[in-house]
Design a protein around this motif. Structure first.
Motif, PDB file in Angstrom:
ATOM      1  N   LEU A   1      -1.323   8.198  -4.754  1.00 22.72           N
ATOM      2  CA  LEU A   1      -0.004   8.398  -4.150  1.00 22.72           C
ATOM      3  C   LEU A   1       0.934   9.075  -5.147  1.00 22.72           C
ATOM      4  O   LEU A   1       1.710   9.960  -4.799  1.00 22.72           O
ATOM      5  CB  LEU A   1       0.581   7.055  -3.711  1.00 22.72           C
ATOM      6  CG  LEU A   1       0.007   6.408  -2.446  1.00 22.72           C
ATOM      7  CD1 LEU A   1       0.562   4.998  -2.285  1.00 22.72           C
ATOM      8  CD2 LEU A   1       0.334   7.242  -1.215  1.00 22.72           C
TER       9      LEU A   1
ATOM     10  N   GLN B   1       0.812  -1.225   0.000  1.00 23.39           N
ATOM     11  CA  GLN B   1       0.000   0.000   0.000  1.00 23.39           C
ATOM     12  C   GLN B   1       0.844   1.272   0.000  1.00 23.39           C
ATOM     13  O   GLN B   1       0.707   2.103  -0.892  1.00 23.39           O
ATOM     14  CB  GLN B   1      -0.938  -0.027   1.218  1.00 23.39           C
ATOM     15  CG  GLN B   1      -1.957  -1.161   1.156  1.00 23.39           C
ATOM     16  CD  GLN B   1      -2.860  -1.179   2.378  1.00 23.39           C
ATOM     17  OE1 GLN B   1      -2.679  -0.394   3.307  1.00 23.39           O
ATOM     18  NE2 GLN B   1      -3.823  -2.083   2.385  1.00 23.39           N
ATOM     19  N   ASP B   2       1.685   1.451   0.989  1.00 21.99           N
ATOM     20  CA  ASP B   2       2.461   2.696   1.089  1.00 21.99           C
ATOM     21  C   ASP B   2       3.702   2.639   0.213  1.00 21.99           C
ATOM     22  O   ASP B   2       4.820   2.411   0.685  1.00 21.99           O
ATOM     23  CB  ASP B   2       2.849   2.954   2.556  1.00 21.99           C
ATOM     24  CG  ASP B   2       1.627   3.178   3.423  1.00 21.99           C
ATOM     25  OD1 ASP B   2       0.660   3.783   2.926  1.00 21.99           O
ATOM     26  OD2 ASP B   2       1.650   2.753   4.590  1.00 21.99           O
TER      27      ASP B   2
ATOM     28  N   ASP C   1       6.506   4.217  -2.307  1.00 23.27           N
ATOM     29  CA  ASP C   1       7.201   5.470  -2.619  1.00 23.27           C
ATOM     30  C   ASP C   1       7.188   5.655  -4.133  1.00 23.27           C
ATOM     31  O   ASP C   1       7.927   4.987  -4.860  1.00 23.27           O
ATOM     32  CB  ASP C   1       8.645   5.411  -2.104  1.00 23.27           C
ATOM     33  CG  ASP C   1       9.417   6.694  -2.381  1.00 23.27           C
ATOM     34  OD1 ASP C   1       8.819   7.644  -2.929  1.00 23.27           O
ATOM     35  OD2 ASP C   1      10.627   6.738  -2.068  1.00 23.27           O
TER      36      ASP C   1
END
Length: 251
Positions: A157, A121-122, A124
């Motif tokens: 993101l 999910q997170d 970069d």
């Protein structure tokens, strides 16, 4: 004279183009051949070129044979040589970049699919910043064409770290996925057809050039073209007869 290689497969063409991606305008034929050969040379490892996904593809072949394949790519208009000072550097031709752009976008999309499988999910997303604009827009097209709403968190993101124009393109792709917009199947077919055609290459042939001095046409042979490419010379502007006359005047 052309090398003994008659033809490379579509896979080989794509592999060589992918290997060239990390050294475009910064490395030459020999370095490209060493990547494909899987060299453990210090310079290559320091540049982390061993991380290329096709590193060592031709590990069982002789370096000189790999060089022949690269020369075939140059002869058939997938790669070309440009000089940085006196150093000959590998660069893409328009045809070569068209193929590489498409396969690199596919590679990035495959990575996203892998993230979904791993439930990452997170992420970069800065790794996509400052990439080639054409390739980035193509990636977004492919994301939209997938119709996969699970990509939306990655798009959001990504949007946070991008510049204005790319932000707008990402936002458009996100909305298309959210609204289940239909893709243009004809555009997809045309892109596939264009890439298929590009993979055929352009077989070397003699050129008929016009002499700037006498106005007559003269033949610029395949072997002469190859020599001029290797030396970074421009196309000749005068025929051999006029060139000889010039030499006689000055010498």
């Amino acid at each position: 004279m052309l090398k003994k290689i008659e033809c490379l497969s579509d896979e080989e063409i794509k592999v060589i183009l992918r290997a060239a991606d990390g050294i475009i305008a910064s490395g030459g034929r020999t370095l490209l051949a060493k990547i494909l050969k899987g060299s453990r040379e210090k310079k290559l490892l320091e540049l982390e070129l061993d991380k290329c996904p096709v590193y060592g593809y031709y590990k069982s072949e002789k370096l000189e044979d790999v060089m022949d394949k690269i020369d075939w790519m140059i002869d058939f208009d997938f790669l070309e040589i440009q000089y940085s000072g006196k150093l000959p550097m590998i660069v893409y031709t328009e045809r070569g970049w068209q193929i590489e752009c498409d396969q690199y976008a596919d590679e990035l999309l495959s990575e996203w699919k892998k993230w979904l499988e791993e439930e990452k999910q997170d992420i970069d997303m800065t790794y996509l910043k400052d990439r080639n604009r054409q390739m980035i827009l193509l990636l977004l097209d492919k994301v939209k064409e997938s119709g996969n709403k699970a990509f939306i968190p990655y798009l959001k993101l990504w949007e946070k770290i991008e510049y204005k124009k790319v932000k707008e393109a990402i936002r458009t792709t996100t909305k298309a996925l959210e609204n289940n917009e239909q893709v243009d199947e004809q555009l997809i077919k045309e892109r596939i057809a264009a890439n298929t055609e590009a993979l055929k290459g352009s077989a070397p042939q003699d050129l008929l050039l016009k002499c700037w001095d006498c106005g007559d046409r003269f033949t610029f042979s395949i072997s002469e073209q190859k020599f001029f490419k290797q030396k970074g010379f421009q196309l000749p502007k005068t025929c051999k007869k006029c060139l000889e006359k010039r030499k006689e005047l000055f010498y």
